[in-house]
Design a protein around this motif. Structure first.
Motif, PDB file in Angstrom:
ATOM      1  N   ARG A  96       0.817  -1.216   0.000  1.00 52.33           N
ATOM      2  CA  ARG A  96       0.000   0.000   0.000  1.00 52.33           C
ATOM      3  C   ARG A  96       0.849   1.263   0.000  1.00 52.33           C
ATOM      4  O   ARG A  96       0.533   2.257  -0.662  1.00 52.33           O
ATOM      5  CB  ARG A  96      -0.926  -0.017   1.206  1.00 52.33           C
ATOM      6  CG  ARG A  96      -1.856   1.196   1.323  1.00 52.33           C
ATOM      7  CD  ARG A  96      -2.716   1.082   2.558  1.00 52.33           C
ATOM      8  NE  ARG A  96      -3.579   2.236   2.733  1.00 52.33           N
ATOM      9  CZ  ARG A  96      -4.327   2.457   3.808  1.00 52.33           C
ATOM     10  NH1 ARG A  96      -4.310   1.573   4.800  1.00 52.33           N
ATOM     11  NH2 ARG A  96      -5.070   3.543   3.889  1.00 52.33           N
ATOM     12  N   PHE A  97       1.973   1.234   0.748  1.00 54.85           N
ATOM     13  CA  PHE A  97       2.723   2.463   0.980  1.00 54.85           C
ATOM     14  C   PHE A  97       4.129   2.480   0.385  1.00 54.85           C
ATOM     15  O   PHE A  97       4.849   3.469   0.540  1.00 54.85           O
ATOM     16  CB  PHE A  97       2.829   2.734   2.484  1.00 54.85           C
ATOM     17  CG  PHE A  97       1.514   3.033   3.149  1.00 54.85           C
ATOM     18  CD1 PHE A  97       0.700   4.048   2.689  1.00 54.85           C
ATOM     19  CD2 PHE A  97       1.090   2.278   4.243  1.00 54.85           C
ATOM     20  CE1 PHE A  97      -0.515   4.334   3.307  1.00 54.85           C
ATOM     21  CE2 PHE A  97      -0.120   2.549   4.871  1.00 54.85           C
ATOM     22  CZ  PHE A  97      -0.930   3.575   4.399  1.00 54.85           C
ATOM     23  N   ALA A  98       4.549   1.427  -0.286  1.00 55.63           N
ATOM     24  CA  ALA A  98       5.932   1.345  -0.779  1.00 55.63           C
ATOM     25  C   ALA A  98       6.281   2.520  -1.692  1.00 55.63           C
ATOM     26  O   ALA A  98       7.388   3.070  -1.616  1.00 55.63           O
ATOM     27  CB  ALA A  98       6.162   0.019  -1.486  1.00 55.63           C
ATOM     28  N   ASP A  99       5.386   2.909  -2.555  1.00 53.05           N
ATOM     29  CA  ASP A  99       5.678   4.005  -3.475  1.00 53.05           C
ATOM     30  C   ASP A  99       5.898   5.313  -2.722  1.00 53.05           C
ATOM     31  O   ASP A  99       6.788   6.098  -3.077  1.00 53.05           O
ATOM     32  CB  ASP A  99       4.538   4.165  -4.482  1.00 53.05           C
ATOM     33  CG  ASP A  99       4.503   3.042  -5.511  1.00 53.05           C
ATOM     34  OD1 ASP A  99       5.513   2.312  -5.615  1.00 53.05           O
ATOM     35  OD2 ASP A  99       3.473   2.893  -6.198  1.00 53.05           O
ATOM     36  N   ARG A 100       5.113   5.551  -1.679  1.00 52.50           N
ATOM     37  CA  ARG A 100       5.239   6.798  -0.925  1.00 52.50           C
ATOM     38  C   ARG A 100       6.466   6.790  -0.028  1.00 52.50           C
ATOM     39  O   ARG A 100       6.897   7.831   0.459  1.00 52.50           O
ATOM     40  CB  ARG A 100       3.960   7.035  -0.116  1.00 52.50           C
ATOM     41  CG  ARG A 100       2.788   7.400  -1.022  1.00 52.50           C
ATOM     42  CD  ARG A 100       1.445   7.286  -0.341  1.00 52.50           C
ATOM     43  NE  ARG A 100       1.250   8.271   0.705  1.00 52.50           N
ATOM     44  CZ  ARG A 100       0.101   8.388   1.389  1.00 52.50           C
ATOM     45  NH1 ARG A 100      -0.927   7.587   1.115  1.00 52.50           N
ATOM     46  NH2 ARG A 100      -0.012   9.313   2.332  1.00 52.50           N
ATOM     47  N   ALA A 101       7.046   5.604   0.179  1.00 52.42           N
ATOM     48  CA  ALA A 101       8.254   5.493   0.994  1.00 52.42           C
ATOM     49  C   ALA A 101       9.490   5.205   0.144  1.00 52.42           C
ATOM     50  O   ALA A 101      10.535   4.825   0.662  1.00 52.42           O
ATOM     51  CB  ALA A 101       8.084   4.385   2.030  1.00 52.42           C
ATOM     52  N   SER A 102       9.375   5.430  -1.139  1.00 51.88           N
ATOM     53  CA  SER A 102      10.452   5.030  -2.056  1.00 51.88           C
ATOM     54  C   SER A 102      11.744   5.820  -1.858  1.00 51.88           C
ATOM     55  O   SER A 102      12.806   5.395  -2.310  1.00 51.88           O
ATOM     56  CB  SER A 102       9.983   5.171  -3.506  1.00 51.88           C
ATOM     57  OG  SER A 102       9.630   6.518  -3.785  1.00 51.88           O
ATOM     58  N   GLY A 103      11.670   6.942  -1.170  1.00 49.93           N
ATOM     59  CA  GLY A 103      12.874   7.738  -0.969  1.00 49.93           C
ATOM     60  C   GLY A 103      13.765   7.266   0.152  1.00 49.93           C
ATOM     61  O   GLY A 103      14.880   7.777   0.321  1.00 49.93           O
ATOM     62  N   ILE A 104      13.301   6.308   0.952  1.00 49.18           N
ATOM     63  CA  ILE A 104      14.115   5.773   2.050  1.00 49.18           C
ATOM     64  C   ILE A 104      14.103   4.249   1.980  1.00 49.18           C
ATOM     65  O   ILE A 104      13.350   3.651   1.202  1.00 49.18           O
ATOM     66  CB  ILE A 104      13.606   6.237   3.433  1.00 49.18           C
ATOM     67  CG1 ILE A 104      12.172   5.750   3.682  1.00 49.18           C
ATOM     68  CG2 ILE A 104      13.683   7.759   3.561  1.00 49.18           C
ATOM     69  CD1 ILE A 104      11.679   6.033   5.102  1.00 49.18           C
ATOM     70  N   ALA A 105      14.929   3.619   2.810  1.00 50.45           N
ATOM     71  CA  ALA A 105      14.984   2.161   2.845  1.00 50.45           C
ATOM     72  C   ALA A 105      13.715   1.602   3.471  1.00 50.45           C
ATOM     73  O   ALA A 105      13.229   2.107   4.479  1.00 50.45           O
ATOM     74  CB  ALA A 105      16.205   1.701   3.635  1.00 50.45           C
ATOM     75  N   CYS A 106      13.174   0.563   2.858  1.00 49.20           N
ATOM     76  CA  CYS A 106      11.973  -0.094   3.369  1.00 49.20           C
ATOM     77  C   CYS A 106      12.314  -1.496   3.862  1.00 49.20           C
ATOM     78  O   CYS A 106      13.149  -2.192   3.281  1.00 49.20           O
ATOM     79  CB  CYS A 106      10.899  -0.198   2.285  1.00 49.20           C
ATOM     80  SG  CYS A 106      10.201   1.385   1.775  1.00 49.20           S
TER      81      CYS A 106
END
Length: 368
Positions: free
Chosen positions: A109-119
């Motif tokens: 759900r949120f990977a794209d919105r967190a793409s600027g940091i390590a997930c």
């Protein structure tokens, strides 16, 4: 010059804190692992100056903890939540260096919105060291993390690491070693495809007699086998035996047993003990006079425990409740409007410093 601080108050011992921090630093040096303070256990930021030189940053369980870690501790900041809300995720990404999702659903759900940091993704190995079902991440129907290797393999392109939290005050290195071996055997194909692995907290490596060097060697071997940066998330290990709750006897009663009522409350000031049905600790707990130490709230079971004293207690006597740093100040509450304990620090030269006191205005502001 030391000041006289009214009770109740939490008293943090800077010398004891340094002793724990030196063990943290030694483990980091020998193993290559990084250490992040688990704010869910201890978030008293007035003590962060004593901890920052020895640790790499913080790990959180909510947006507010995450923000506190970034703003008050600094260093590397890991963000975890059992479930991120739609209106939290962007702010969380703004504070974090790494964000860890509890489920594949949240990750997708949120990977794209967190793409600027390590997930990362929480991995549930379906084993634990917890003796309490309440705290066992591997309990039946657990919501804490993913365990299906095939499903996890399908989202490896979206993550760079795992968080695996399964220990709870584990003092047994041999047990840790066996369980980590089980994790290696079961999930090794996944671990070899990421860059970092957090093994969470709950490893009691600052305890007396713990084989720190053996733990360091085991962590180093794990890191080298899978080519990962290892993280630990010490909570209790960082602050165990570093604080007391200072209280004063207000009344003495007898009802089949000698009872002493103090100016504090288990439910308000040491809630974790009530939750897990554990007694408080008072040292040395020796002598011919036994008292049940009771809190001042209206809860009938507001009891610290039964303890032995060398002399009979009297109104005005001071009692020091031991080992009250972890899961205490983060859970304190205003039940019954009982006076909130102040927070003080005993510096390494023995002087006392009042950090914060609480009054009626704080109680009023906590309500509406």
């Amino acid at each position: 010059m030391s000041v006289s601080i009214p009770t109740p108050h939490y008293l943090i011992d800077a010398a004891a804190l340094r002793a724990n921090m030196e063990k943290v630093a030694r483990l980091r040096e020998l193993s290559g692992a990084k250490a992040l303070l688990a704010l869910k256990c201890f978030a008293t930021w007035s003590a962060f100056d004593y901890m920052r030189p020895f640790m790499d940053g913080t790990t959180s369980s909510s947006l507010y903890e995450l923000r506190l870690g970034r703003q008050k501790f600094g260093g590397e900041t890991h963000a975890y939540s059992v479930a991120w809300a739609e209106d939290e995720i962007d702010e969380a990404v703004g504070y974090a260096d790494k964000i860890i999702f509890n489920s594949i659903g949240q990750l997708e759900r949120f990977a794209d919105r967190a793409s600027g940091i390590a997930c990362g993704l929480r991995l549930n190995p379906q084993i634990s060291t917890s003796g309490f079902d309440l705290a066992d991440p591997a309990r039946p129907f657990s919501r804490l993390g993913e365990w299906d290797s095939e499903k996890i393999a399908g989202v490896l392109d979206k993550i760079s690491g795992f968080m695996i939290h399964y220990n709870c005050e584990n003092e047994d290195f041999a047990l840790f070693d066996r369980q980590l071996t089980d994790i290696e055997n079961r999930f090794g194909n996944l671990l070899a495809q990421v860059k970092w692995v957090s093994l969470g907290g709950g490893i009691h490596f600052t305890g007396e007699g713990y084989p720190l060097e053996a733990l360091a060697a085991r962590l180093k071997a794990f890191a080298e086998r899978f080519g990962v940066q290892v993280y630990l998330e010490p909570g209790e290990a960082a602050i165990t035996r570093t604080a007391t709750l200072e209280v004063t006897v207000l009344d003495i009663l007898h009802n089949g047993k000698d009872l002493a009522v103090v100016d504090s409350s288990i439910e308000a000031h040491l809630l974790d003990l009530l939750i897990y049905r554990l007694p408080a600790k008072i040292a040395p707990d020796a002598g011919p006079h036994s008292y049940m130490i009771c809190g001042k709230s209206c809860l009938a079971g507001d009891i610290f425990g039964e303890f032995a004293f060398p002399e009979r207690l009297k109104v005005g006597d001071r009692i020091s409740v031991q080992d009250t740093a972890g899961y205490t100040m983060v859970k304190k509450n205003w039940f019954n409007g009982v006076k909130m304990p102040a927070i003080a620090i005993r510096e390494e030269d023995g002087t006392l410093r009042l950090v914060r006191s609480f009054g009626y205005e704080d109680y009023e502001a906590s309500l509406s």
